[in-house]
Design an enzyme around this catalytic site. Structure first.
Site, PDB file in Angstrom:
ATOM      1  N   SER A 173       0.850  -1.195   0.000  1.00  0.00           N
ATOM      2  CA  SER A 173       0.000   0.000   0.000  1.00  0.00           C
ATOM      3  C   SER A 173       0.882   1.240   0.000  1.00  0.00           C
ATOM      4  O   SER A 173       1.638   1.487   0.947  1.00  0.00           O
ATOM      5  CB  SER A 173      -0.905   0.012   1.230  1.00  0.00           C
ATOM      6  N   MET A 180      -8.914   8.346  -0.141  1.00  0.00           N
ATOM      7  CA  MET A 180      -9.769   8.710   1.007  1.00  0.00           C
ATOM      8  C   MET A 180     -10.349  10.104   0.812  1.00  0.00           C
ATOM      9  O   MET A 180      -9.640  11.008   0.367  1.00  0.00           O
ATOM     10  CB  MET A 180      -8.943   8.692   2.284  1.00  0.00           C
ATOM     11  N   ASP A 201      -6.841  -6.465   4.128  1.00  0.00           N
ATOM     12  CA  ASP A 201      -6.216  -5.142   4.158  1.00  0.00           C
ATOM     13  C   ASP A 201      -6.268  -4.543   5.565  1.00  0.00           C
ATOM     14  O   ASP A 201      -7.353  -4.289   6.091  1.00  0.00           O
ATOM     15  CB  ASP A 201      -6.952  -4.234   3.160  1.00  0.00           C
ATOM     16  N   GLY A 216      -3.096  -3.968   8.876  1.00  0.00           N
ATOM     17  CA  GLY A 216      -2.335  -4.648   9.917  1.00  0.00           C
ATOM     18  C   GLY A 216      -1.696  -5.961   9.486  1.00  0.00           C
ATOM     19  O   GLY A 216      -1.378  -6.799  10.328  1.00  0.00           O
ATOM     20  N   GLY A 246      -3.206   3.950   7.946  1.00  0.00           N
ATOM     21  CA  GLY A 246      -2.238   2.859   7.944  1.00  0.00           C
ATOM     22  C   GLY A 246      -1.692   2.670   9.354  1.00  0.00           C
ATOM     23  O   GLY A 246      -1.945   3.493  10.243  1.00  0.00           O
ATOM     24  N   GLY A 247      -0.975   1.591   9.554  1.00  0.00           N
ATOM     25  CA  GLY A 247      -0.257   1.386  10.805  1.00  0.00           C
ATOM     26  C   GLY A 247      -1.090   0.938  11.989  1.00  0.00           C
ATOM     27  O   GLY A 247      -0.623   1.000  13.124  1.00  0.00           O
ATOM     28  N   HIS A 307      -1.221  -1.186  -4.302  1.00  0.00           N
ATOM     29  CA  HIS A 307      -2.490  -0.806  -3.675  1.00  0.00           C
ATOM     30  C   HIS A 307      -2.517   0.702  -3.420  1.00  0.00           C
ATOM     31  O   HIS A 307      -1.622   1.257  -2.769  1.00  0.00           O
ATOM     32  CB  HIS A 307      -2.615  -1.575  -2.354  1.00  0.00           C
ATOM     33  N   HIS A 349      -8.269   1.262  -4.167  1.00  0.00           N
ATOM     34  CA  HIS A 349      -9.227   1.066  -3.060  1.00  0.00           C
ATOM     35  C   HIS A 349      -9.869   2.419  -2.738  1.00  0.00           C
ATOM     36  O   HIS A 349      -9.234   3.288  -2.151  1.00  0.00           O
ATOM     37  CB  HIS A 349      -8.440   0.497  -1.868  1.00  0.00           C
ATOM     38  N   MET A 367     -11.676  -5.627   5.153  1.00  0.00           N
ATOM     39  CA  MET A 367     -10.901  -4.706   5.999  1.00  0.00           C
ATOM     40  C   MET A 367     -10.601  -5.402   7.328  1.00  0.00           C
ATOM     41  O   MET A 367     -11.522  -5.829   8.031  1.00  0.00           O
ATOM     42  CB  MET A 367     -11.683  -3.422   6.270  1.00  0.00           C
ATOM     43  N   ASP A 415      -4.749   3.749  -1.752  1.00  0.00           N
ATOM     44  CA  ASP A 415      -5.832   4.071  -0.820  1.00  0.00           C
ATOM     45  C   ASP A 415      -6.319   5.488  -1.087  1.00  0.00           C
ATOM     46  O   ASP A 415      -5.600   6.453  -0.823  1.00  0.00           O
ATOM     47  CB  ASP A 415      -5.332   3.955   0.620  1.00  0.00           C
ATOM     48  N   SER A 460       2.605  -0.474   6.123  1.00  0.00           N
ATOM     49  CA  SER A 460       3.706  -0.242   7.062  1.00  0.00           C
ATOM     50  C   SER A 460       4.714  -1.384   7.053  1.00  0.00           C
ATOM     51  O   SER A 460       5.928  -1.135   7.111  1.00  0.00           O
ATOM     52  CB  SER A 460       3.166  -0.094   8.481  1.00  0.00           C
ATOM     53  N   MET A 517     -12.047   4.623  -0.675  1.00  0.00           N
ATOM     54  CA  MET A 517     -12.737   4.804   0.611  1.00  0.00           C
ATOM     55  C   MET A 517     -13.434   6.154   0.538  1.00  0.00           C
ATOM     56  O   MET A 517     -13.050   7.120   1.216  1.00  0.00           O
ATOM     57  CB  MET A 517     -11.720   4.735   1.758  1.00  0.00           C
TER      58      MET A 517
HETATM   59  C1  DX5 Z   1      -6.514   1.562   5.612  1.00  0.00           C
HETATM   60  C2  DX5 Z   1      -6.063   1.225   4.206  1.00  0.00           C
HETATM   61  C3  DX5 Z   1      -4.951   0.241   4.154  1.00  0.00           C
HETATM   62  C4  DX5 Z   1      -3.686   0.688   4.830  1.00  0.00           C
HETATM   63  C5  DX5 Z   1      -2.904  -0.513   5.221  1.00  0.00           C
HETATM   64  O1  DX5 Z   1      -7.636   2.371   5.533  1.00  0.00           O
HETATM   65  O2  DX5 Z   1      -7.140   0.682   3.453  1.00  0.00           O
HETATM   66  O3  DX5 Z   1      -4.682  -0.154   2.817  1.00  0.00           O
HETATM   67  O4  DX5 Z   1      -2.888   1.518   4.021  1.00  0.00           O
HETATM   68  O5  DX5 Z   1      -1.811  -0.104   5.961  1.00  0.00           O
HETATM   69  P1  DX5 Z   1      -1.109  -1.068   7.020  1.00  0.00           P
HETATM   70  O6  DX5 Z   1      -0.578  -2.238   6.250  1.00  0.00           O
HETATM   71  O7  DX5 Z   1      -0.039  -0.192   7.576  1.00  0.00           O
HETATM   72  O8  DX5 Z   1      -2.141  -1.474   8.033  1.00  0.00           O
HETATM   73 ZN    ZN Z   2      -6.571  -0.173   1.403  1.00  0.00          ZN
END
Ligand code: DX5
Ligand code: ZN
Length: 216
Positions: free
Chosen positions: A7, A36, A172, A174, A143-144, A32, A65, A136, A34, A195, A67
């Site tokens: 990501s 938002m 997706d 953690g 992230g993280g 990937h 993706h 999810m 993201d 991460s 969101m």
């Molecule tokens: C969260 C995103 C994920 C995120 C994953 O809303 O959809 O794709 O970037 O990041 P990690 O792998 O750090 O959880």
């Molecule tokens: Zn994502």
């Protein structure tokens, strides 16, 4: 082999070209993105122009993706941006069939994502029409965060529900080398990792390990 989708949200934004080339060379198959909107999730990231610009750096499969609330209002911006698949949230669409139709008309693959509290059964009517289910494993937006192990049973349920269709199951949030084995054992085909890859001092090794998750 598992499909690994780093990501870009966790990448060093000052060196995106190098970061993409690094994960491509390390064997990751998907990239990937993201997207938002600050409404569906309480965060902002980047938009279609960034996806379009990254397209010239790699031939990797672009996994977008969204969101965003009411993706129909945003989809035209993503026309010809180089996406291979667009995944929308079930919870964000007032007319999911129209969204599926729009994406399919552009000959792109279509995914549907579920937030952690959404019941997997809601996807049953859409299974004949979709290519990917994104589960999810954190609350979307950042992230993280830590992996939610209570989502493992949902992955298994969706794997079973979709067994007669050519659908991939993507997890997706953690995901790292510690959490990946259970995710794959419960039926995930695709691992998103932000991460774990980009904050690592040796991303190539992490990608290689994730690619071979569950192999003896
Ligand atoms: C969260 C995103 C994920 C995120 C994953 O809303 O959809 O794709 O970037 O990041 P990690 O792998 O750090 O959880
Ligand atoms: Zn994502």
């Amino acid at each position: 082999m598992v499909i690994v989708a780093p990501s870009l949200l966790a990448a060093d934004f000052g060196h995106l070209k190098q970061q993409i080339e690094l994960v491509d060379k390390a064997g990751a198959q998907w990239l990937h993105f993201d997207i938002m909107d600050g409404h569906f999730v309480p965060n902002l990231s980047y938009g279609a122009d960034l996806v379009r610009q990254m397209r010239s750096y790699t031939k990797m499969f672009f996994d977008v993706h969204l969101m965003v609330q009411e993706p129909m209002n945003f989809l035209p911006m993503f026309d010809n941006c180089g996406a291979d698949m667009i995944t929308v949230h079930y919870e964000a669409c007032s007319d999911l069939n129209a969204v599926i139709g729009y994406i399919k008309d552009r000959h792109l693959k279509i995914g549907i994502s579920l937030k952690p509290k959404t019941n997997p059964e809601v996807l049953a009517p859409f299974l004949p029409f979709i290519d990917n289910i994104l589960v999810m494993t954190v609350e979307p937006g950042f992230g993280g965060q830590s992996f939610m192990s209570d989502q493992l049973s949902k992955i298994a349920t969706l794997k079973n529900m979709s067994r007669n269709y050519p659908i991939t199951i993507e997890a997706d949030g953690g995901i790292n080398t510690e959490t990946a084995p259970a995710v794959v054992a419960h039926g995930a085909d695709v691992l998103v990792a932000g991460s774990a890859v980009f904050k690592s001092s040796h991303p190539e090794k992490i990608i290689q390990k994730l690619l071979h998750t569950g192999e003896k």
